[in-house]
Design a protein around this motif. Structure first.
Motif, PDB file in Angstrom:
ATOM      1  N   CYS A   4       0.911  -1.286  -0.051  1.00 43.61           N
ATOM      2  CA  CYS A   4       0.137   0.082   0.030  1.00 43.61           C
ATOM      3  C   CYS A   4       0.822   1.191  -0.074  1.00 43.61           C
ATOM      4  N   LEU A   5       0.540   2.313  -0.867  1.00 45.43           N
ATOM      5  CA  LEU A   5       1.221   3.201  -1.149  1.00 45.43           C
ATOM      6  C   LEU A   5       1.215   4.110   0.283  1.00 45.43           C
ATOM      7  N   PHE A   6       0.329   4.305   0.646  1.00 54.59           N
ATOM      8  CA  PHE A   6       0.262   5.262   1.968  1.00 54.59           C
ATOM      9  C   PHE A   6       0.828   4.581   3.090  1.00 54.59           C
ATOM     10  N   CYS A   7       0.702   3.350   3.215  1.00 51.76           N
ATOM     11  CA  CYS A   7       1.511   2.428   4.499  1.00 51.76           C
ATOM     12  C   CYS A   7       2.923   2.765   4.148  1.00 51.76           C
ATOM     13  N   LYS A   8       3.415   2.862   3.038  1.00 50.17           N
ATOM     14  CA  LYS A   8       4.689   3.030   2.712  1.00 50.17           C
ATOM     15  C   LYS A   8       5.324   4.436   3.167  1.00 50.17           C
ATOM     16  N   ILE A   9       4.343   5.225   2.738  1.00 53.22           N
ATOM     17  CA  ILE A   9       4.762   6.670   3.434  1.00 53.22           C
ATOM     18  C   ILE A   9       4.717   6.768   4.940  1.00 53.22           C
ATOM     19  N   VAL A  10       3.806   5.991   5.380  1.00 52.67           N
ATOM     20  CA  VAL A  10       3.795   5.958   6.942  1.00 52.67           C
ATOM     21  C   VAL A  10       5.230   5.419   7.379  1.00 52.67           C
ATOM     22  N   ALA A  27      -0.522  13.535   8.127  1.00 57.73           N
ATOM     23  CA  ALA A  27      -0.877  14.465   7.342  1.00 57.73           C
ATOM     24  C   ALA A  27       0.185  15.000   6.302  1.00 57.73           C
ATOM     25  N   PHE A  28       0.059  14.908   4.980  1.00 57.31           N
ATOM     26  CA  PHE A  28       1.145  15.192   4.006  1.00 57.31           C
ATOM     27  C   PHE A  28       0.568  15.823   3.024  1.00 57.31           C
ATOM     28  N   ARG A  29       1.361  16.636   2.109  1.00 56.45           N
ATOM     29  CA  ARG A  29       0.737  17.286   0.935  1.00 56.45           C
ATOM     30  C   ARG A  29       0.404  16.246  -0.319  1.00 56.45           C
ATOM     31  N   ASP A  30      -0.398  16.612  -0.849  1.00 56.41           N
ATOM     32  CA  ASP A  30      -0.799  15.781  -2.155  1.00 56.41           C
ATOM     33  C   ASP A  30       0.196  16.013  -3.211  1.00 56.41           C
ATOM     34  N   VAL A  31       0.549  15.073  -3.892  1.00 54.90           N
ATOM     35  CA  VAL A  31       1.579  15.380  -4.760  1.00 54.90           C
ATOM     36  C   VAL A  31       1.161  16.008  -6.159  1.00 54.90           C
ATOM     37  N   ASN A  32      -0.379  15.952  -6.432  1.00 55.28           N
ATOM     38  CA  ASN A  32      -0.835  16.590  -7.275  1.00 55.28           C
ATOM     39  C   ASN A  32      -2.001  17.562  -7.005  1.00 55.28           C
ATOM     40  N   PRO A  33      -1.675  18.683  -6.325  1.00 59.71           N
ATOM     41  CA  PRO A  33      -2.405  19.403  -5.552  1.00 59.71           C
ATOM     42  C   PRO A  33      -3.857  20.049  -6.669  1.00 59.71           C
ATOM     43  N   THR A  37      -3.979  25.069  -0.931  1.00 59.68           N
ATOM     44  CA  THR A  37      -3.959  23.932   0.172  1.00 59.68           C
ATOM     45  C   THR A  37      -4.551  22.755  -0.150  1.00 59.68           C
ATOM     46  N   HIS A  38      -3.861  21.338  -0.410  1.00 63.13           N
ATOM     47  CA  HIS A  38      -4.061  20.178  -0.641  1.00 63.13           C
ATOM     48  C   HIS A  38      -3.117  19.057   0.148  1.00 63.13           C
ATOM     49  N   VAL A  39      -3.801  18.755   1.183  1.00 65.79           N
ATOM     50  CA  VAL A  39      -3.208  17.803   2.202  1.00 65.79           C
ATOM     51  C   VAL A  39      -4.053  16.687   2.486  1.00 65.79           C
ATOM     52  N   ALA A  92     -16.347   6.976  -7.267  1.00 74.61           N
ATOM     53  CA  ALA A  92     -16.168   8.228  -6.725  1.00 74.61           C
ATOM     54  C   ALA A  92     -14.787   9.000  -6.957  1.00 74.61           C
ATOM     55  N   GLY A  93     -13.927   7.809  -7.514  1.00 71.45           N
ATOM     56  CA  GLY A  93     -12.559   8.334  -7.836  1.00 71.45           C
ATOM     57  C   GLY A  93     -11.476   7.918  -7.036  1.00 71.45           C
ATOM     58  N   GLN A  94     -11.812   7.216  -6.046  1.00 65.14           N
ATOM     59  CA  GLN A  94     -10.734   6.571  -5.157  1.00 65.14           C
ATOM     60  C   GLN A  94      -9.848   5.992  -5.819  1.00 65.14           C
ATOM     61  N   THR A  95      -8.345   6.167  -5.565  1.00 63.89           N
ATOM     62  CA  THR A  95      -7.579   5.448  -6.338  1.00 63.89           C
ATOM     63  C   THR A  95      -6.535   4.924  -5.470  1.00 63.89           C
ATOM     64  N   VAL A  96      -6.375   5.473  -4.267  1.00 67.81           N
ATOM     65  CA  VAL A  96      -5.465   4.712  -3.156  1.00 67.81           C
ATOM     66  C   VAL A  96      -6.657   4.219  -1.977  1.00 67.81           C
ATOM     67  N   PHE A  97      -6.352   2.879  -1.886  1.00 69.85           N
ATOM     68  CA  PHE A  97      -7.216   2.150  -0.911  1.00 69.85           C
ATOM     69  C   PHE A  97      -6.650   2.164   0.413  1.00 69.85           C
ATOM     70  N   VAL A  99      -7.637   4.650   3.473  1.00 68.11           N
ATOM     71  CA  VAL A  99      -8.418   6.088   3.521  1.00 68.11           C
ATOM     72  C   VAL A  99      -7.818   7.116   3.995  1.00 68.11           C
ATOM     73  N   HIS A 100      -8.242   8.035   3.066  1.00 70.02           N
ATOM     74  CA  HIS A 100      -7.385   9.493   3.647  1.00 70.02           C
ATOM     75  C   HIS A 100      -8.492  10.671   3.265  1.00 70.02           C
ATOM     76  N   ALA A 101      -8.669  11.706   3.896  1.00 71.05           N
ATOM     77  CA  ALA A 101      -9.335  12.764   3.804  1.00 71.05           C
ATOM     78  C   ALA A 101      -8.550  13.834   2.975  1.00 71.05           C
TER      79      ALA A 101
HETATM   80  P1  5GP Z   1      -7.880   9.653  -4.341  1.00 70.43           P
HETATM   81  O1  5GP Z   1      -8.336   9.592  -5.849  1.00 70.43           O
HETATM   82  O2  5GP Z   1      -7.780   7.962  -3.886  1.00 70.43           O
HETATM   83  O3  5GP Z   1      -9.079   9.978  -3.649  1.00 70.43           O
HETATM   84  O4  5GP Z   1      -6.851  10.122  -3.907  1.00 70.43           O
HETATM   85  C1  5GP Z   1      -5.541   9.886  -4.018  1.00 70.43           C
HETATM   86  C2  5GP Z   1      -4.663  11.148  -3.922  1.00 70.43           C
HETATM   87  O5  5GP Z   1      -3.266  10.625  -3.665  1.00 70.43           O
HETATM   88  C3  5GP Z   1      -4.469  11.932  -5.372  1.00 70.43           C
HETATM   89  O6  5GP Z   1      -4.995  13.090  -4.996  1.00 70.43           O
HETATM   90  C4  5GP Z   1      -3.102  11.716  -5.728  1.00 70.43           C
HETATM   91  O7  5GP Z   1      -2.649  12.896  -6.220  1.00 70.43           O
HETATM   92  C5  5GP Z   1      -2.521  11.499  -4.356  1.00 70.43           C
HETATM   93  N1  5GP Z   1      -1.167  10.556  -4.466  1.00 70.43           N
HETATM   94  C6  5GP Z   1      -1.195   9.585  -5.222  1.00 70.43           C
HETATM   95  N2  5GP Z   1       0.265   9.255  -5.210  1.00 70.43           N
HETATM   96  C7  5GP Z   1       0.756  10.033  -4.062  1.00 70.43           C
HETATM   97  C8  5GP Z   1       2.289   9.976  -3.558  1.00 70.43           C
HETATM   98  O8  5GP Z   1       3.156   9.097  -3.834  1.00 70.43           O
HETATM   99  N3  5GP Z   1       2.381  10.943  -2.603  1.00 70.43           N
HETATM  100  C9  5GP Z   1       1.294  11.862  -2.300  1.00 70.43           C
HETATM  101  N4  5GP Z   1       1.793  12.702  -1.351  1.00 70.43           N
HETATM  102  N5  5GP Z   1       0.019  11.891  -2.770  1.00 70.43           N
HETATM  103  C10 5GP Z   1      -0.151  10.876  -3.804  1.00 70.43           C
END
Ligand code: 5GP
Ligand code: ZN
Length: 114
Positions: A4-10, A27-33, A37-39, A92-97, A99-101
């Protein structure tokens, strides 16, 4: 969860710009804001989505919402207004499974979102 990508960030296996941390949240900044502010606020433990997090029933969902507000205050957007979004499921566009606010602010946000 190992893949899991976010577990790897943790676990600090993948770098992220951390802006807020508590014992159970990160809490960390979204890579594609999508706003100035997009955290992303996550529980450090792995829960697939907001519904599963809510079922955890140990106050963790509260912690995530409190952290979201703390981030908004810290980012200076709390007074003007900000949005907290949990995309839940693929349609709904969830791409990372994990959970994230999404905490979004710093510009006029349109309603309803597209
Ligand atoms: P979702 O589409 O699941 O609601 O949101 C996933 C979010 O994670 C997207 O806004 C995307 O830009 C962000 N994201 C994807 N990969 C990474 C990453 O490696 N690092 C960070 N900081 N954000 C990421
Ligand atoms: Zn995870």
């Amino acid at each position: 969860m190992t893949d899991c990508l976010f577990c790897k960030i943790v676990a600090k296996e993948i770098p992220a710009t951390v802006v807020h941390e508590t014992a159970r949240t990160l809490a960390f900044r979204d890579v594609n804001p999508q706003a100035p502010t997009h955290v992303l606020v996550i529980p450090k433990g792995h829960y697939e989505n907001a519904a599963v997090l809510a079922e955890a029933d140990d106050g963790l969902a509260d912690d995530v919402l409190k952290a979201a507000d703390a981030v908004a205050v810290q980012e200076g957007v709390a007074e003007a207004g900000y949005r907290v979004v949990f995309n839940t499921g693929p349609q709904a566009g969830q791409t990372v499974f994990h959970v994230h606010a999404h905490v979004l602010g710093g510009r006029d946000l349109h309603w309803p979102p597209g």
